[in-house]
Design an enzyme around this catalytic site. Sequence first.
Site, PDB file in Angstrom:
ATOM      1  N   ILE A 115       0.823  -1.212   0.000  1.00  0.00           N
ATOM      2  CA  ILE A 115       0.000   0.000   0.000  1.00  0.00           C
ATOM      3  C   ILE A 115       0.856   1.261   0.000  1.00  0.00           C
ATOM      4  O   ILE A 115       0.455   2.298  -0.532  1.00  0.00           O
ATOM      5  CB  ILE A 115      -1.000  -0.004   1.190  1.00  0.00           C
ATOM      6  CG1 ILE A 115      -2.066   1.077   1.003  1.00  0.00           C
ATOM      7  CG2 ILE A 115      -0.278   0.187   2.508  1.00  0.00           C
ATOM      8  CD1 ILE A 115      -3.053   0.801  -0.061  1.00  0.00           C
TER       9      ILE A 115
ATOM     10  N   SER B  65       1.644   3.397  -3.212  1.00  0.00           N
ATOM     11  CA  SER B  65       0.696   4.357  -3.776  1.00  0.00           C
ATOM     12  C   SER B  65       0.080   5.293  -2.728  1.00  0.00           C
ATOM     13  O   SER B  65      -0.591   6.249  -3.092  1.00  0.00           O
ATOM     14  CB  SER B  65      -0.422   3.607  -4.509  1.00  0.00           C
ATOM     15  OG  SER B  65      -1.119   2.770  -3.603  1.00  0.00           O
ATOM     16  N   HIS B  66       0.321   5.052  -1.468  1.00  0.00           N
ATOM     17  CA  HIS B  66      -0.347   5.835  -0.414  1.00  0.00           C
ATOM     18  C   HIS B  66       0.650   6.308   0.625  1.00  0.00           C
ATOM     19  O   HIS B  66       0.700   5.744   1.721  1.00  0.00           O
ATOM     20  CB  HIS B  66      -1.417   4.977   0.259  1.00  0.00           C
ATOM     21  CG  HIS B  66      -2.424   5.747   1.031  1.00  0.00           C
ATOM     22  ND1 HIS B  66      -2.264   6.099   2.344  1.00  0.00           N
ATOM     23  CD2 HIS B  66      -3.629   6.238   0.676  1.00  0.00           C
ATOM     24  CE1 HIS B  66      -3.324   6.752   2.776  1.00  0.00           C
ATOM     25  NE2 HIS B  66      -4.170   6.849   1.778  1.00  0.00           N
ATOM     26  N   PHE B  67       1.373   7.199   0.505  1.00  0.00           N
ATOM     27  CA  PHE B  67       1.748   8.039  -0.638  1.00  0.00           C
ATOM     28  C   PHE B  67       3.246   7.874  -0.798  1.00  0.00           C
ATOM     29  O   PHE B  67       3.940   7.875   0.210  1.00  0.00           O
ATOM     30  CB  PHE B  67       1.374   9.493  -0.368  1.00  0.00           C
ATOM     31  CG  PHE B  67      -0.113   9.689  -0.160  1.00  0.00           C
ATOM     32  CD1 PHE B  67      -0.956   9.822  -1.249  1.00  0.00           C
ATOM     33  CD2 PHE B  67      -0.667   9.703   1.103  1.00  0.00           C
ATOM     34  CE1 PHE B  67      -2.321  10.011  -1.082  1.00  0.00           C
ATOM     35  CE2 PHE B  67      -2.036   9.881   1.276  1.00  0.00           C
ATOM     36  CZ  PHE B  67      -2.859  10.028   0.191  1.00  0.00           C
TER      37      PHE B  67
ATOM     38  N   VAL C  95       1.836   6.748   4.483  1.00  0.00           N
ATOM     39  CA  VAL C  95       1.021   6.635   5.692  1.00  0.00           C
ATOM     40  C   VAL C  95       0.062   5.464   5.527  1.00  0.00           C
ATOM     41  O   VAL C  95      -0.372   5.148   4.418  1.00  0.00           O
ATOM     42  CB  VAL C  95       0.225   7.923   5.993  1.00  0.00           C
ATOM     43  CG1 VAL C  95       1.165   9.078   6.303  1.00  0.00           C
ATOM     44  CG2 VAL C  95      -0.706   8.289   4.877  1.00  0.00           C
TER      45      VAL C  95
END
Length: 134
Positions: free
Chosen positions: A38, A41-43, A48
């Site tokens: 994750i 892409s986040h971020f 986070v």
Amino acid sequence: MIATTAPAPTLVGLDRIVTLEPSRAATAVRNVPSTLDIFDSHFPLFPVLPGVLILGSLAELAGLLMTETFDGTWQLAAAHSVRYRHFVRPGDRMELRVDLIELGACSARVLVDGKRVTTVARLVLSQSDVGGAR
């Protein structure tokens, strides 16, 4: 006479159950490794943990507490007054706690390094199969 126990549940959003007191509360730990997909892409520049994954971990812990207290299988139905106060970053260790309010409802919080990062006034769970009270 041979005593058997049910297999331990597979934990998805939790690493370890610390305490589980039926009819009262449960605590658990979730480590947040930097290798989670994750974070790509986040971020990418400021990774986070998404709030929905934090909420999912709390719901999993609340479901275990409900199962130990009232039997059956429980799933998240609603979350009221959810507050995200600080970011959860790679390398953090989340300490989760849920407290039973009543049948199907818990309050919840998450701490990182002793700092409150998430609070939920009311997690509502619904029973997905019929079971009796313990």
